[in-house]
Write an enzyme that holds these catalytic residues in place. Structure first.
Site, PDB file in Angstrom:
ATOM      1  N   HIS A 107      -1.666  28.033  53.465  1.00 17.12           N
ATOM      2  CA  HIS A 107      -1.498  26.717  52.852  1.00 17.12           C
ATOM      3  C   HIS A 107      -0.909  26.843  51.446  1.00 17.12           C
ATOM      4  CE1 HIS A 107      -4.472  26.108  55.979  1.00 17.12           C
ATOM      5  NE2 HIS A 107      -5.331  26.849  55.300  1.00 17.12           N
ATOM      6  N   TYR A 123      -2.293  21.981  51.717  1.00 20.45           N
ATOM      7  CA  TYR A 123      -1.452  21.521  52.821  1.00 20.45           C
ATOM      8  C   TYR A 123      -0.646  22.687  53.374  1.00 20.45           C
ATOM      9  CZ  TYR A 123      -2.552  16.894  50.984  1.00 20.45           C
ATOM     10  OH  TYR A 123      -3.217  15.774  50.556  1.00 20.45           O
ATOM     11  N   THR A 124      -0.467  22.671  54.690  1.00 22.60           N
ATOM     12  CA  THR A 124       0.288  23.735  55.351  1.00 22.60           C
ATOM     13  C   THR A 124       1.734  23.308  55.540  1.00 22.60           C
ATOM     14  OG1 THR A 124      -1.703  24.303  56.602  1.00 22.60           O
ATOM     15  CG2 THR A 124       0.370  25.253  57.359  1.00 22.60           C
ATOM     16  N   CYS A 277      -8.501  23.616  64.584  1.00 26.13           N
ATOM     17  CA  CYS A 277      -8.360  22.901  63.321  1.00 26.13           C
ATOM     18  C   CYS A 277      -8.457  21.402  63.573  1.00 26.13           C
ATOM     19  CB  CYS A 277      -7.032  23.229  62.644  1.00 26.13           C
ATOM     20  SG  CYS A 277      -6.949  22.591  60.949  1.00 26.13           S
TER      21      CYS A 277
END
Length: 311
Positions: A107, A123-124, A277
């Site tokens: 991330h 955030y990825t 996830c």
């Protein structure tokens, strides 16, 4: 040299390096011809090498957009609405030649000012590793989400502070024969990161099966992209499950169940892996179900090499 000038050299090498070098070489040749003294040629070549080396070194030393130890402001290039509560944000890298070097499943930290205090979220990036000059992140809005509301107010040209990458997921090419993925909502982003790594590595033959759970059809983020990946790459398949579908929905309905996992995902094996996830409750549910199926007991804070890994 300023950062801006350093970036200009890499973005426009014709003006920053090539043309000055050509003009210098022509002038040097003319001087040597008129004076008939080769010492000018030797001195000139040495000076040219030093010039090119210094310009290239300075430019490349300033080109990196994301650092692990310091925050860098990057400019928002474009915002695209994906679903009723999700948007794709495209940020410019510091040169049009740079690509983002982020390990799969890792991330980027984001720092934003909200009510006079810095808020940090992770955030990825979902753009592939060959995307030059930019990267994309997906941000889902929540009713009480301070940071997502702040993102919603961004306009092209605004900047956001980034740092990283950070993460725990360990992946190497062909480290698993098959990977099962279970994602919910915005939990699709690290899955896409891993998928992009696999499909853009020609020698990677890993087979991937994904169960993607959402409330309604409108909540399925990046469905077109996922369907296109499944169509183009025979080693990837995606299965959608919705809790509140429309009357015309032909896919699976309800929550992720043991039956769905056994139907669509690879079985427990030393050669296989399961990654999860989504919202916390969903992650715990899938962990419990995976143990019932026969996977090794997983943990919320997984280790890089765990067979059952939770983002």
């Amino acid at each position: 040299m300023s950062d801006k000038n350093g970036m200009a050299i890499l973005n426009e090498p014709l003006h920053g390096i090539v043309i000055p070098s050509i003009l210098f070489t022509v002038g040097l040749g003319l001087l040597t011809y008129l004076t008939e003294d080769v010492k000018y040629l030797t001195i000139g070549i040495t000076a040219l090498v030093l010039f090119l080396s210094s310009r290239t070194y300075i430019a490349f030393s300033r080109r990196k957009s994301i650092h692990e130890s310091k925050w860098n402001p990057l400019e928002l290039e474009e915002k695209t609405i994906i679903t009723k509560n999700t948007a794709l944000y495209r940020f410019k890298l510091r040169t049009s030649l740079e690509t983002l070097d982020v390990p799969p499943g890792y991330h980027l930290a984001v720092k934003v000012p909200v009510d006079g205090k810095d808020q940090i979220r992770y955030y990825t990036p979902i753009s592939n590793k060959f995307a030059a000059g930019y990267f994309d992140i997906l941000v889902k809005s929540y009713k009480d989400g301070k940071v997502s509301k702040w993102f919603a107010g961004l306009k092209p040209g605004d900047t956001v502070d980034f740092k990283g990458p950070v993460g725990r997921f360990g992946y190497t090419t062909n480290s698993s024969r098959r990977i099962g993925m279970v994602a919910g909502g915005s939990g699709i982003t690290p899955m896409l990161s891993v998928l992009n790594e696999i499909v853009t590595t020609p020698e990677d033959s890993t087979k991937v099966s994904l169960i993607y759970a959402n409330q309604t059809e409108n909540d399925i983020a990046l469905k077109d992209e996922l369907d296109e990946l499944a169509e183009k790459y025979p080693n990837f398949e995606v299965h959608y499950v919705l809790d509140s579908p429309s009357a015309g929905w032909e896919g699976d309905v309800g929550y992720v169940t043991k039956e769905l996992m056994m139907k669509y995902l690879p079985p427990p094996s030393e050669d296989n892996r399961l990654v999860i996830c989504g919202p916390p409750q969903m992650k715990q549910l899938v962990l419990d179900l995976s143990a019932e199926i026969g996977w090794p007991k997983g943990m919320m804070k997984s280790k890089p090499e765990d067979k059952v890994f939770v983002f």
